[in-house]
Design a protein around this motif. Structure first.
Motif, short mmCIF file in Angstrom:
data_model
loop_
_atom_site.label_atom_id
_atom_site.label_comp_id
_atom_site.label_asym_id
_atom_site.label_seq_id
_atom_site.Cartn_x
_atom_site.Cartn_y
_atom_site.Cartn_z
N ALA A 52 0.84 -1.20 0.00
CA ALA A 52 0.00 0.00 0.00
C ALA A 52 0.87 1.25 0.00
N LYS A 93 0.62 2.90 4.35
CA LYS A 93 0.32 1.72 5.15
C LYS A 93 -0.38 2.11 6.43
N GLY A 94 -1.57 1.53 6.64
CA GLY A 94 -2.31 1.80 7.86
C GLY A 94 -2.00 0.77 8.93
N LYS A 141 -4.83 -4.79 10.03
CA LYS A 141 -6.21 -5.26 10.13
C LYS A 141 -6.34 -6.53 9.30
N SER A 150 2.24 -7.56 10.73
CA SER A 150 1.77 -6.58 9.76
C SER A 150 2.24 -7.00 8.37
N ASP A 170 -3.59 -9.00 5.76
CA ASP A 170 -3.65 -7.66 6.32
C ASP A 170 -4.16 -6.72 5.24
N ASN A 189 -4.77 -3.61 5.14
CA ASN A 189 -4.17 -2.27 5.04
C ASN A 189 -2.73 -2.28 4.56
N GLU A 191 -4.57 -1.34 -3.14
CA GLU A 191 -6.03 -1.40 -3.11
C GLU A 191 -6.59 -2.33 -4.17
#
Length: 669
Positions: A285, A288-289, A292, A621, A642, A644, A648
């Motif tokens: 990503a 990166k969040g 989750k 993660s 994960d 996040n 996308e």
């Protein structure tokens, strides 16, 4: 190192303390310890879970019955009730500690602290809470049991969910499934049979309590009788010579004998690792969040499952090998859909990894049955890789099944290799080293943040405090001592002397070593005095045999005239390439096979029906893992990742292509 750090915020489930009987006062039993092995250290941050959905009557699942069953299982498997302790920064000091309960009553109370009935909670919410909320497990609590119900009534009972949780470093998936089977045999097993002419009934609370007390007395009482006086006479001295914590799989696997065998093993391991080529990975990503994890699961009814099995058999493949080919097909189509060929071109193959159960290769550690020798809770997995091409299919069906057969052949070759055990041991050492290095990096980064915060708030840091913040580097000696350093006669008997699998490679290595010594001894006088050279990254991949061939080739030319300066031996060797072959794994697959062979459905009460199974782990993660298995006569495929951490829509597209591939390849006429 999060998995080995005690925290005041560790979650503890409050529970009512239940008296069991007029049991004697708790005994002062000793605390036992065992160091964590390299493999156990490497799996420190992955917390496993196993969810099973089933239908049963409401009276079957009460908090007290759950506590009794869980206490029995914890008594049989000490690692479920152990803790992990470690001195700050001393990663080699990480160890399991286990203090046996002083009585059956204490065992029940301890078990109740790790059992929770959550009332109404649906399956997806139960799993998501465990994966994404505050961590349930910790260094002081290595296992837990959760039960919830769903407001759905069926003709054969109410809908229930049970979630078994355990840290990965105390066991593997096989241990989880065996625990679930024993759980249902205890809580829903038949206390009487139809053969006796009696109605089939499950164990009562009194019967479960009797099992708990009898097993506690057998392990920790001075005699096997139930007399209070005999139990009270038991002392710590009478049981101190026993080790209830199971030995690690590394200590049970056959060890190389002598330095030559150990050197040959290292050569083979590095050569096998150098052949691992993988140039594909999911795009990360842009922003990166926080981690989750989401889990997607599909299942196929019994008739559809039989169709898939029949198709695989006709094509000379298996469901497991077909899943490798499915991921290969889905990834190629995902690359086309998201224009990923620029960073993941067809010139490089894709690599996937999977786990292998090492239990069939374990040696017995003792001839006398003990809680440690009878427990199946210990980590015993190795890893292998499957490499498949990524160029386009000429014929979709033909190419797909060819790659499925290729995956089957690669898996079979690894399992049948005489070097499997040795490679697993070397891989465990490598993983242990990496785990300690990463842990130190994480701890030092956290320490620097603390120091920066202290500086911002105006707090002064003394030189002593600064030194304490940074942890010392891991010691050069990782894991247990080599078997070549000191081996007892008992260990030699358990391992069966010199393993045959090392004989051929040891003989070849000894011959090459002799040739190398002769070459170097004849050339050593001609070498100029020069400072030692630092090896380049690529030179670390040179095998022993390639070094020997280089030395022989370098010594073959005639010696130069005496008035000519001697030519360095190394100058005849072409400079090593600076281009490193990529060895990235796209993802991991956990292929569990037919789990109906593990769950003894026929021994459960007819009023209990198991119908759903989902398993996975609370990953790091950026983690991703696909599961494939058969349960309750149905084929299941599950993907956890994960959400996040990746680009996308990319993983979502990949999963959709997996589903399409099943219909197109496994179920098409």
């Amino acid at each position: 190192m999060a998995a080995l750090t005690l925290s005041s915020s560790d979650r503890v489930v409050e529970s009512t303390k239940y008296p069991t009987s007029s049991a004697p006062t708790s005994l002062p039993l000793p605390t036992y310890e065992r160091p964590l092995s390299d493999n156990e250290l490497a799996d420190g941050v992955n917390d496993m879970y196993l969810h099973i959905g089933f239908r049963a009557s409401a009276g079957l699942l009460t908090e007290r019955r759950l506590g009794l069953v869980w206490a029995i299982l914890r008594g049989r498997h000490p690692l479920l009730a152990s803790q992990v302790v470690m001195e700050c920064g001393a990663y080699d000091s990480a160890r399991f500690t286990y203090t046996p309960p002083g009585s059956a009553n204490e065992a029940l109370n301890d078990a109740m602290d790790t059992v929770e009935m959550r009332g109404i909670q649906y399956k997806d919410d139960l799993i998501s809470t465990y994966l994404n909320a505050t961590r349930t497990l910790s260094a002081s609590q290595l296992s837990a049991l959760f039960v919830s119900s769903e407001p759905t009534l069926h003709a054969d009972g109410e809908e229930w969910n049970v979630l078994f949780c355990a840290t990965h470093f105390i066991g593997d998936g096989m241990a989880l499934h065996q625990t679930a089977n024993d759980f249902f045999k205890l809580i829903a097993g038949a206390a009487s049979s139809e053969a006796s002419g009696e109605e089939i009934k499950t164990h009562t609370e009194e019967e479960l309590l009797a099992i708990l007390e009898a097993e506690w007395i057998e392990r920790w009482g001075s005699f096997k009788g139930a007399e209070k006086e005999a139990i009270q006479q038991a002392s710590a001295l009478e049981v101190a010579g026993m080790q209830p914590i199971p030995a690690s799989s590394e200590m049970r696997l056959p060890q190389p004998r002598g330095k030559m065998h150990a050197a040959a093993v290292k050569v083979d391991f590095k050569n096998s690792e150098s052949r691992l080529i993988g140039g594909h990975s999911f795009p990360k990503a842009a922003i990166k969040g926080s981690r989750k994890t989401v889990v997607k699961t599909i299942s196929f009814d019994s008739a559809t499952t039989k169709t898939a099995l029949k198709k695989c058999k006709a094509e000379g493949a298996t469901i497991s090998s077909a899943l490798f080919a499915l991921c290969n097909l889905a990834w190629m189509r995902t690359m086309d859909a998201h224009n990923l060929a620029i960073s993941n071109g067809p010139s490089l193959p894709m690599m996937m990894y999977s786990a292998i159960n090492l239990r069939p290769w374990l040696a017995s550690t003792t001839t006398t049955p003990t809680p440690s020798s009878s427990s199946y809770w210990f980590l015993s997995v190795g890893y292998f890789n499957v490499i498949l091409p990524t160029f386009s299919f000429t014929s979709a069906q033909a190419s797909f099944w060819y790659r499925a057969r290729s995956a089957k052949a690669q898996s079979s070759k690894y399992v049948k290799s005489p070097m499997l055990v040795a490679r697993a041991q070397e891989m465990a050492k490598e993983r242990g080293k990496r785990a300690k290095t990463w842990a130190k990096q994480d701890d030092d980064a956290e320490a620097l943040q603390v120091a920066a915060q202290m500086k911002e708030t105006g707090l002064k840091i003394t030189p002593g405090q600064s030194q304490m913040l940074l942890t010392p580097p891991p010691s050069p000696g990782f894991g247990p001592k080599s078997a070549s350093s000191s081996t007892s006669s008992a260990e030699k008997a358990n391992h069966g002397g010199r393993p045959r699998m090392f004989s051929k490679i040891a003989k070849s290595a000894r011959k090459s070593l002799s040739s190398l010594r002769q070459t170097l001894s004849s050339s050593i006088g001609k070498l100029p005095m020069s400072p030692p050279m630092s090896p380049s990254p690529s030179s670390k991949r040179l095998s022993f045999f390639s070094i020997a061939s280089v030395a022989s080739a370098s010594a073959s030319p005639k010696s130069p005239p005496s008035n000519t300066p001697p030519t360095p031996l190394i100058s005849t060797v072409p400079p090593p390439s600076t281009t490193k072959t990529p060895s990235a794994a796209l993802m991991g697959l956990s292929l569990l096979g037919n789990l109906d062979g593990t769950y003894a459905h026929a021994t459960y009460s007819p009023n209990v029906t198991l119908h759903t199974l989902t398993t996975g782990s609370r990953q790091r993660s950026g983690g991703m893992l696909l599961f494939g298995y058969t349960f309750a006569g149905k084929m299941w495929i599950s993907l956890g990742w994960d959400v996040n951490a990746f680009g996308e829509g990319v993983v979502q597209c990949f999963w959709a292509e997996v589903e399409k591939g099943v219909q197109e390849m496994l179920l098409a006429a």
